[in-house]
Design a protein around this motif. Structure first.
Motif, mmCIF file in Angstrom:
data_model
loop_
_atom_site.group_PDB
_atom_site.id
_atom_site.type_symbol
_atom_site.label_atom_id
_atom_site.label_comp_id
_atom_site.label_asym_id
_atom_site.label_seq_id
_atom_site.Cartn_x
_atom_site.Cartn_y
_atom_site.Cartn_z
ATOM 1 N N PHE A 149 13.093 -28.353 -26.140
ATOM 2 C CA PHE A 149 12.215 -27.463 -27.052
ATOM 3 C C PHE A 149 12.801 -26.944 -28.081
ATOM 4 C CE2 PHE A 149 10.078 -27.240 -22.630
ATOM 5 C CZ PHE A 149 8.936 -28.302 -23.117
ATOM 6 N N THR A 150 13.760 -25.834 -27.891
ATOM 7 C CA THR A 150 14.629 -25.221 -28.720
ATOM 8 C C THR A 150 15.204 -26.162 -29.841
ATOM 9 O OG1 THR A 150 16.074 -24.895 -27.087
ATOM 10 C CG2 THR A 150 14.722 -22.973 -27.777
ATOM 11 N N ALA A 151 15.874 -27.137 -29.347
ATOM 12 C CA ALA A 151 16.551 -28.189 -30.196
ATOM 13 C C ALA A 151 15.624 -28.701 -31.162
ATOM 14 C CB ALA A 151 17.250 -29.296 -29.294
ATOM 15 N N TRP A 152 14.452 -29.152 -30.757
ATOM 16 C CA TRP A 152 13.403 -29.769 -31.652
ATOM 17 C C TRP A 152 12.914 -28.808 -32.543
ATOM 18 C CZ3 TRP A 152 12.450 -34.884 -32.783
ATOM 19 C CH2 TRP A 152 12.773 -35.815 -31.876
ATOM 20 N N ALA A 153 12.779 -27.736 -32.332
ATOM 21 C CA ALA A 153 12.243 -26.435 -33.146
ATOM 22 C C ALA A 153 13.233 -26.070 -34.139
ATOM 23 C CB ALA A 153 11.913 -25.266 -32.399
ATOM 24 N N SER A 154 14.375 -26.358 -34.060
ATOM 25 C CA SER A 154 15.389 -26.057 -35.339
ATOM 26 C C SER A 154 15.176 -27.162 -36.245
ATOM 27 C CB SER A 154 16.827 -25.969 -34.696
ATOM 28 O OG SER A 154 17.222 -27.313 -34.256
ATOM 29 N N LEU A 155 14.441 -28.184 -36.101
ATOM 30 C CA LEU A 155 14.797 -29.189 -37.070
ATOM 31 C C LEU A 155 13.463 -29.350 -38.100
ATOM 32 C CD1 LEU A 155 15.561 -32.280 -34.934
ATOM 33 C CD2 LEU A 155 17.043 -30.770 -36.341
ATOM 34 N N GLY A 156 12.321 -28.696 -37.516
ATOM 35 C CA GLY A 156 11.016 -28.896 -38.271
ATOM 36 C C GLY A 156 10.015 -28.086 -37.984
ATOM 37 N N THR A 157 9.900 -26.965 -37.740
ATOM 38 C CA THR A 157 8.885 -26.199 -37.639
ATOM 39 C C THR A 157 8.464 -24.855 -38.611
ATOM 40 O OG1 THR A 157 10.103 -24.702 -35.961
ATOM 41 C CG2 THR A 157 8.690 -26.824 -35.086
ATOM 42 N N LEU A 158 9.309 -23.758 -38.364
ATOM 43 C CA LEU A 158 8.936 -22.874 -39.241
ATOM 44 C C LEU A 158 9.644 -23.033 -40.503
ATOM 45 C CD1 LEU A 158 9.884 -19.489 -37.187
ATOM 46 C CD2 LEU A 158 7.848 -20.866 -37.388
ATOM 47 N N THR A 159 10.945 -23.729 -40.663
ATOM 48 C CA THR A 159 11.322 -24.220 -41.847
ATOM 49 C C THR A 159 10.570 -25.197 -42.761
ATOM 50 O OG1 THR A 159 12.636 -25.866 -40.538
ATOM 51 C CG2 THR A 159 13.905 -23.796 -41.191
ATOM 52 N N THR A 160 9.746 -25.768 -42.138
ATOM 53 C CA THR A 160 8.784 -27.017 -42.446
ATOM 54 C C THR A 160 7.597 -26.169 -43.311
ATOM 55 O OG1 THR A 160 9.741 -28.644 -41.027
ATOM 56 C CG2 THR A 160 7.199 -28.982 -42.264
ATOM 57 N N ILE A 161 7.001 -25.370 -42.796
ATOM 58 C CA ILE A 161 6.149 -24.254 -43.344
ATOM 59 C C ILE A 161 6.380 -23.846 -44.467
ATOM 60 C CG2 ILE A 161 4.814 -22.593 -42.916
ATOM 61 C CD1 ILE A 161 4.649 -23.190 -39.737
ATOM 62 N N VAL A 162 7.639 -23.234 -44.522
ATOM 63 C CA VAL A 162 8.218 -22.816 -45.762
ATOM 64 C C VAL A 162 8.608 -23.808 -46.956
ATOM 65 C CG1 VAL A 162 10.242 -21.392 -46.917
ATOM 66 C CG2 VAL A 162 9.447 -20.870 -44.420
ATOM 67 N N LEU A 163 8.923 -24.701 -46.460
ATOM 68 C CA LEU A 163 9.295 -25.820 -47.594
ATOM 69 C C LEU A 163 7.919 -26.554 -48.192
ATOM 70 C CD1 LEU A 163 12.520 -27.657 -45.986
ATOM 71 C CD2 LEU A 163 12.522 -26.243 -47.910
ATOM 72 N N MET A 164 7.400 -26.822 -47.237
ATOM 73 C CA MET A 164 5.789 -27.401 -47.629
ATOM 74 C C MET A 164 5.106 -26.437 -48.450
ATOM 75 S SD MET A 164 4.477 -29.754 -44.372
ATOM 76 C CE MET A 164 3.408 -30.558 -45.501
ATOM 77 N N TYR A 165 5.113 -24.981 -48.223
ATOM 78 C CA TYR A 165 4.564 -24.247 -49.206
ATOM 79 C C TYR A 165 5.141 -24.117 -50.666
ATOM 80 C CZ TYR A 165 3.160 -19.622 -50.993
ATOM 81 O OH TYR A 165 2.752 -18.510 -51.851
ATOM 82 N N VAL A 166 6.478 -24.000 -50.396
ATOM 83 C CA VAL A 166 7.285 -23.705 -51.749
ATOM 84 C C VAL A 166 7.101 -25.073 -52.707
ATOM 85 C CG1 VAL A 166 9.439 -23.362 -52.962
ATOM 86 C CG2 VAL A 166 8.942 -22.129 -50.854
ATOM 87 N N HIS A 167 7.084 -26.227 -51.889
ATOM 88 C CA HIS A 167 7.107 -27.472 -52.845
ATOM 89 C C HIS A 167 5.614 -27.943 -53.152
ATOM 90 C CE1 HIS A 167 8.378 -31.270 -54.360
ATOM 91 N NE2 HIS A 167 7.839 -31.926 -53.253
ATOM 92 N N TYR A 168 4.806 -28.005 -52.185
ATOM 93 C CA TYR A 168 3.400 -28.542 -52.399
ATOM 94 C C TYR A 168 2.338 -27.328 -52.892
ATOM 95 C CZ TYR A 168 5.115 -32.761 -50.035
ATOM 96 O OH TYR A 168 5.839 -33.801 -49.766
ATOM 97 N N HIS A 169 2.467 -26.192 -52.583
ATOM 98 C CA HIS A 169 1.566 -25.424 -53.041
ATOM 99 C C HIS A 169 2.176 -24.624 -54.250
ATOM 100 C CE1 HIS A 169 -1.039 -25.275 -49.264
ATOM 101 N NE2 HIS A 169 0.050 -25.975 -48.747
ATOM 102 N N LYS A 170 3.387 -24.378 -54.350
ATOM 103 C CA LYS A 170 3.941 -23.691 -55.615
ATOM 104 C C LYS A 170 4.524 -24.568 -56.540
ATOM 105 C CE LYS A 170 3.937 -19.646 -55.801
ATOM 106 N NZ LYS A 170 2.783 -18.828 -56.086
ATOM 107 N N GLY A 171 4.642 -25.890 -56.398
ATOM 108 C CA GLY A 171 5.337 -26.757 -57.136
ATOM 109 C C GLY A 171 6.748 -26.656 -57.447
ATOM 110 N N TYR A 172 7.704 -26.231 -56.840
ATOM 111 C CA TYR A 172 9.027 -26.125 -56.853
ATOM 112 C C TYR A 172 9.841 -27.377 -56.105
ATOM 113 C CZ TYR A 172 8.472 -21.427 -58.805
ATOM 114 O OH TYR A 172 8.098 -20.204 -59.634
ATOM 115 N N PRO A 173 10.916 -27.677 -56.669
ATOM 116 C CA PRO A 173 11.585 -28.820 -56.121
ATOM 117 C C PRO A 173 11.783 -28.779 -54.496
ATOM 118 C CG PRO A 173 12.812 -28.097 -58.017
ATOM 119 C CD PRO A 173 11.723 -26.822 -57.642
ATOM 120 N N LEU A 174 11.724 -29.826 -53.851
ATOM 121 C CA LEU A 174 11.980 -29.781 -52.511
ATOM 122 C C LEU A 174 13.423 -29.691 -52.186
ATOM 123 C CD1 LEU A 174 10.735 -30.039 -49.677
ATOM 124 C CD2 LEU A 174 10.651 -32.585 -50.043
#
Length: 512
Positions: A149-174
């Motif tokens: 659980f914790t190993a997988w959580a480090s790969l793409g949960t909270l950080t993915t939410i931030v990255l998707m918001y910055v890139h797809y919603h705000k239009g900045y580079p990924l």
């Protein structure tokens, strides 16, 4: 914003030169004086494990807990990526997710990890006698912790939410530096030293985490080919295997996520399912099922205690802290990859897939492979542990398969799965490095191919130096994970804020 984004899509030559240059410099230094480099990396590893170990344990645990709370709150309905429907179907999506962490070492650790913990009981459970049936449950539970659980959580949960918001919603580079945008604003993209540093350390950590397993699994496949077909397990054989893998990965990376990467992922997950079912049916079926249920219960019962265990520092450095450093180093790059394939998914779907479904699949895979080894070791002491102690991880898998009906056929299946797993890891990492350096979802093909080939060439160079350098590079992963772990920290509070903001925009939770 579109004009801004277009201007930022050119190759980041500073990050490219520094990350690639430092990697080449490391290899050159290893050729000149491998002992000195190994000593320096060992010392840096010890310092990093000592001062960052506790922080990493708490970071990953909190990251997992916050993700679960978000998923099962009203914010779980928030849809990410400015897309009403997902780009990828459920099986294709989950298959690509599974071919991230599991591909980086899950095949051979599935046999060796549980066996190590079975014949040498983890220090948290000193009263349980090693090598007995009672030791089987904590042995599997410890492997579940390291790959769960914790190993997988480090790969793409909270950080993915931030990255998707910055890139797809705000239009900045990924890019990895996008994780700092909620805190620093647009200036993190404008010739920012801090932003460039974030990108460079993330590339180095992901490269180290990819090259190590490539070289390592090159050795494993070489051993398997020798055991099954009698092909000499020489440096030449290993080099050919790795170059072959790099070529496959470069072709896959060049064709992009929609074609090569998702196609390889689906093939590989399908093969893993076939192997898993075959081993379950042909092996000790009831023992495996009972062991999985009992070990999962033991794991959940002792989850917090195992997650925050801090007594035996030497053991932690060799196991939990090493794995956490490895996965944290992958964190930003894997989050970028998962961001790219998860448009149109809700936060609930994202968290459940990455933090619950993928870990449970991994745990069952570990039980089928490692649990079979424990069964045969109990039935015939030394039948698996001797091979592990004398010849290492690849011998562990073969020792288990030798005791299962149709073991040779299964061994061939393991070799094929290992080859494709390495290829999927290499192509996804070369793709995300290309994205980091270009800031666009579709980086230049030559850029992607360059990194795939470079990963393979560096791995061959390391094998030419010797097996010790591969393990040295794996220790280097932990060192590079130190600055990356600081980059992940802001997502603990930024992801919930972003979820709340998007929920308001999407009219989620409002009374009608």
């Amino acid at each position: 914003m579109d004009d801004y984004t277009r201007k930022k899509k050119s190759l980041d030559w500073i990050a490219f030169s520094l990350s690639g240059g430092l990697l080449v410099l490391f290899v050159i230094a290893s050729f000149i004086n491998v002992d000195l480099v190994g000593e320096w990396i060992g010392q840096a590893f010890s310092v990093t494990a000592k001062y960052f170990g506790a922080y990493w344990q708490v970071l990953l645990l909190i990251m997992f807990v916050i993700g679960i709370l978000l998923a099962f709150s009203k914010y779980g309905k928030v849809r990410l990526g400015k897309m009403e429907r997902p780009e990828n179907g459920n099986f294709r999506w989950v298959a690509m997710i599974l071919c991230t962490l599991l591909a980086s070492g899950g095949v051979f650790w599935a046999a060796a990890g549980p066996m190590y913990h079975f014949i040498t009981t983890p220090p948290l459970f000193p009263d349980i006698k090693a090598g007995t049936m009672s030791a089987a449950f904590p042995a599997m539970a410890q492997s579940y912790l390291h790959w769960g659980f914790t190993a997988w959580a480090s790969l793409g949960t909270l950080t993915t939410i931030v990255l998707m918001y910055v890139h797809y919603h705000k239009g900045y580079p990924l890019k990895p530096r996008s994780l700092l945008y909620p805190m620093l604003g647009e200036r993190v993209f404008n010739k920012s030293v801090l932003g460039s540093t974030a990108d460079i350390v993330s590339i180095l950590a992901a490269a180290a985490g990819t090259i190590g397993p490539i070289g390592f699994l090159g050795l494993q496949v070489g051993y398997g080919l020798n055991a099954v077909f009698g092909i000499p397990n020489t440096f030449f054989t290993q080099a050919v295997i790795i170059i072959f893998l790099a070529v496959i990965a470069s072709i896959s990376a060049a064709t992009g996520v929609e074609r090569g990467i998702q196609w390889l992922s689906r093939i590989n997950v399908s093969l893993v399912v076939v192997l898993m079912v075959a081993m379950l049916i042909l092996g000790p079926t009831l023992f495996i099922i009972d062991l999985f249920i009992g070990s999962e219960a033991f794991h959940l019962q002792n989850f917090l205690t195992m997650s925050l265990y801090r007594v035996d520092q030497a053991w932690l450095g060799s196991w939990t802290i090493f794995f956490w450093g490895w996965f944290i180093g992958y964190g930003p790059m894997m989050a970028m990859f998962i961001s790219r394939i998860s448009r149109g998914r809700t936060i609930r779907e994202l968290i459940i897939a990455v933090s619950i479904i993928a870990p449970i699949v991994s745990n069952f895979w570990f039980t089928v492979v490692g649990g079979s080894g424990i069964f045969y070791e109990i039935e015939n002491p030394g039948s698996v542990s001797t091979a592990l102690n004398e010849s290492g991880m690849p011998a562990t898998v073969m020792a288990i398969l030798n005791q299962i009906p149709l073991g040779t056929v299964l061994a061939i299946g393991f070799i094929i799965v290992s080859i494709i797993f390495v290829a999927t890891t290499t192509d996804s990492m070369s793709y995300t490095v290309g994205v980091t350096l270009s800031g666009t979802d579709e980086p230049n093909r030559l850029n992607r191919v360059f990194w795939a080939i470079m990963f393979g060439v560096v791995a061959v160079s390391l094998l030419a130096i010797g097996e010790g350098t591969v393990s040295t590079l794996q220790n280097f992963i932990v060192v590079t994970a130190a600055p990356v772990s600081l980059l992940l920290l802001p997502s603990l509070w930024d992801a919930p804020k972003i979820a709340a903001k998007l929920a308001k925009e999407q009219n989620i939770g409002k009374k009608k």
